[in-house]
Design an enzyme around this catalytic site. Structure first.
Site, short mmCIF file in Angstrom:
data_model
loop_
_atom_site.label_atom_id
_atom_site.label_comp_id
_atom_site.label_asym_id
_atom_site.label_seq_id
_atom_site.Cartn_x
_atom_site.Cartn_y
_atom_site.Cartn_z
N ASN A 190 66.51 69.34 25.55
CA ASN A 190 66.01 68.59 24.39
C ASN A 190 64.53 68.89 24.18
O ASN A 190 63.95 69.68 24.92
CB ASN A 190 66.26 67.08 24.59
CG ASN A 190 65.57 66.57 25.82
OD1 ASN A 190 64.35 66.60 25.92
ND2 ASN A 190 66.35 66.14 26.81
N ASP B 23 71.92 63.33 28.98
CA ASP B 23 72.97 62.37 29.34
C ASP B 23 74.22 63.09 29.87
O ASP B 23 74.99 62.52 30.62
CB ASP B 23 73.35 61.53 28.12
CG ASP B 23 72.26 60.51 27.82
OD1 ASP B 23 71.70 59.96 28.78
OD2 ASP B 23 71.95 60.31 26.62
N PHE C 256 61.88 54.06 29.37
CA PHE C 256 61.56 54.39 27.98
C PHE C 256 62.86 54.37 27.19
O PHE C 256 63.94 54.52 27.77
CB PHE C 256 60.93 55.78 27.88
CG PHE C 256 59.42 55.75 27.91
CD1 PHE C 256 58.75 55.63 29.11
CD2 PHE C 256 58.68 55.84 26.74
CE1 PHE C 256 57.36 55.59 29.15
CE2 PHE C 256 57.30 55.81 26.76
CZ PHE C 256 56.63 55.69 27.96
N ASP D 100 72.71 58.25 35.91
CA ASP D 100 71.56 57.60 35.28
C ASP D 100 70.56 57.24 36.38
O ASP D 100 70.78 56.33 37.18
CB ASP D 100 72.01 56.35 34.51
CG ASP D 100 70.90 55.85 33.61
OD1 ASP D 100 69.78 55.67 34.12
OD2 ASP D 100 71.15 55.65 32.41
N ILE D 101 69.44 57.98 36.41
CA ILE D 101 68.46 57.84 37.50
C ILE D 101 67.80 56.46 37.45
O ILE D 101 67.67 55.77 38.47
CB ILE D 101 67.39 58.96 37.40
CG1 ILE D 101 68.07 60.33 37.30
CG2 ILE D 101 66.44 58.91 38.59
CD1 ILE D 101 67.16 61.46 36.91
N ALA E 249 61.06 60.48 31.41
CA ALA E 249 61.81 61.74 31.21
C ALA E 249 62.93 61.55 30.19
O ALA E 249 63.51 60.47 30.09
CB ALA E 249 62.39 62.22 32.53
N LYS F 297 69.05 48.16 26.26
CA LYS F 297 68.75 49.01 27.44
C LYS F 297 67.98 48.22 28.49
O LYS F 297 68.18 48.41 29.69
CB LYS F 297 67.91 50.23 27.01
CG LYS F 297 68.79 51.33 26.46
CD LYS F 297 68.05 52.57 26.07
CE LYS F 297 69.01 53.50 25.34
NZ LYS F 297 68.36 54.49 24.52
N LYS G 249 69.96 48.32 31.82
CA LYS G 249 69.38 49.15 32.88
C LYS G 249 68.53 48.33 33.85
O LYS G 249 67.80 48.90 34.67
CB LYS G 249 68.57 50.29 32.26
CG LYS G 249 69.43 51.21 31.38
CD LYS G 249 68.82 52.58 31.22
CE LYS G 249 69.70 53.48 30.39
NZ LYS G 249 69.47 54.90 30.65
N LYS H 210 78.16 85.00 32.78
CA LYS H 210 77.80 84.73 31.39
C LYS H 210 79.08 84.65 30.54
O LYS H 210 79.94 85.53 30.65
CB LYS H 210 76.90 85.87 30.89
CG LYS H 210 76.34 85.62 29.53
CD LYS H 210 75.28 86.66 29.19
CE LYS H 210 74.92 86.53 27.73
NZ LYS H 210 75.21 87.70 26.95
#
Ligand code: PMT
Length: 401
Positions: A211, A279, A324, A305-306, A275, A338, A342, A289
């Site tokens: 991203n 996901d 964040f 999910d850290i 960070a 969240k 979380k 390849k």
């Protein structure tokens, strides 16, 4: 006034008529037991003498980048490391311009460029010089570097004109620095962990999902935490950014690596998750390849999910867990969700649908949603990511202290 024993202040006096006011400021710091060293620029010596500064500060006065005597006793790098805070007063238009360009042609500018400490500038100049677009642009650049500006004030000037550009009074400067020195955490053994940047999730040996995160916001938070006295670890996905050597930097590439590095660095007292962790990752990584085909289906599965793992840890949950939230719609609703899901103490939400803030931008605009405080949310308006970080860390330190 508080006792400043064990606080080390590096004064830099530049050549301006208000240099005499710095003598009074130095006297105040000495009276309250701060340890002081001073650098005089070449033109400062036209206004104050090294002898008067040495007598008032009861500390060493430096003036020459290439002085053998000074360099053997304390070189310019050690001098920048020695200080808890650096104050440039008066900061002339010339010095402001030099610092904004990163020039280092004398001891003062070299020490500042080499410093990893908070720098305060107390500008003093004629009103036209102050208002000039070039001075204002330079100040904007310096604020972006994280320098703090004290004043100037409006009033009568030595040149006979009236307007903005008068250096702040010694007591005003003293109090700002004193507040800063006490804005550091009381317990300097506290640890902070920050995650930053994107993660790369490989599909095959040469292709990955990622991203737009540049890592800037997280790096700035790590810098601000370090400046306030936290023993700081930064776990970073792939970025082009550099960080002060005193911050422990762990470079990772995938979410899995970021997770393992985070686990390894627990326990910590506070953790900030800036960070943009992917996901999803490919369910199976192709060892070769992938060849061109007409149709290709990529199966994805959830990454761990850290933040969730850390905030729900039964015995290693940090005292403060800050997440964040990057949102393009329903910012408040999603952020509050969240915060609960979380198990965070705060969620810092940014609207990433705007072009002037969020991902890969110099600036950010955030709203902090608090779990336990009377004030449920607080908006920090659009500004440089370094300034946003300072404001976030002001609040962290207030809470931790
Ligand atoms: O890096 P910059 O270019 O400076 O941009 C800054 C930023 C926009 C990336 C940053 O301010 C930001 O919002 N980071 C979080 C981005 C994000 O992925 O948010 P999220 O809503 O998907 O995740 C919520 C929280 O869970 C985040 O704290 C994230 O770090 C954490 N998370 C998410 C997924 C996952 N697998 N593990 C996590 O720890």
């Amino acid at each position: 006034m508080k006792d400043l024993s064990n606080k080390k202040v590096l004064f830099i006096i530049c050549g301006g008529i208000s240099a005499y006011k710095s003598l009074e400021t130095i006297r105040m710091f000495r009276k309250n037991n701060a340890e002081i060293k001073t650098i005089l620029t070449k033109s400062a010596k036209e206004f104050v003498t090294p002898l008067s500064v040495a007598s008032l500060s009861q500390g060493k006065v430096y003036d020459d980048l290439f002085s053998l005597e000074n360099e053997t006793e304390m070189d310019h790098i050690s001098l920048s490391r020695w200080a808890d805070v650096i104050i440039v007063a008066p900061a002339t238009a010339n010095t402001i311009s030099k610092l904004s360009q990163g020039n280092s042609d004398d001891l003062a500018s070299t020490v500042i460029l080499a410093s990893n400490k908070q720098v305060f500038l107390a500008p003093a100049m004629n009103v036209r010089m102050w208002e000039h677009q070039s001075t204002q642009n330079n100040l904007k650049t310096l604020k972006g570097f994280g320098y703090k500006i004290i004043g100037p004030e409006i009033g009568d000037m030595a040149c006979g004109e009236y307007g903005e550009g008068k250096m702040s009074e010694p007591l005003v400067i003293y109090e700002e620095i004193q507040n800063f020195l006490f804005s550091k955490i009381k317990n300097n053994k506290l640890k902070a962990l920050v995650t930053a940047g994107p993660t790369n999730e490989y599909i095959d040996p040469v292709r990955f999902i990622t991203n737009k995160s540049s890592g800037k916001q997280g790096y700035e938070i790590a810098k601000s935490l370090y400046k306030r006295g936290f023993n700081t670890t930064l776990i970073s996905g792939p970025t082009n950014l550099k960080i002060d050597e005193n911050i422990k930097l762990i470079k990772v590439e995938t979410a899995e690596e970021m997770f393992k590095a985070t686990q390894k660095n627990l326990p910590t007292d506070i953790a900030v998750f800036a960070a943009a962790v992917a996901d999803f990752k490919a369910s199976s990584e192709h060892k070769e390849k992938i060849k061109k085909v007409d149709n290709f289906t990529l199966n994805l599965e959830r990454n761990i999910d850290i933040l969730n793992y850390v905030s729900n840890h039964n015995f290693m949950r940090p005292k403060m867990v800050i997440g964040f939230a990057a949102e393009t719609t329903s910012l408040e609703k999603n952020a509050v969700q969240k915060l609960k899901d979380k198990n965070c103490d705060w969620i810092i939400a940014n609207d990433v649908s705007k072009d002037k803030s969020g991902f890969d931008n110099e600036n950010n605009e955030v709203t902090i949603f608090y779990k336990n405080e009377k004030m449920k949310k607080e908006k920090l308006s659009l500004k440089k990511k370094s300034e946003i970080s300072e404001e976030i860390v002001d609040r962290i330190v207030a809470q931790i202290n």
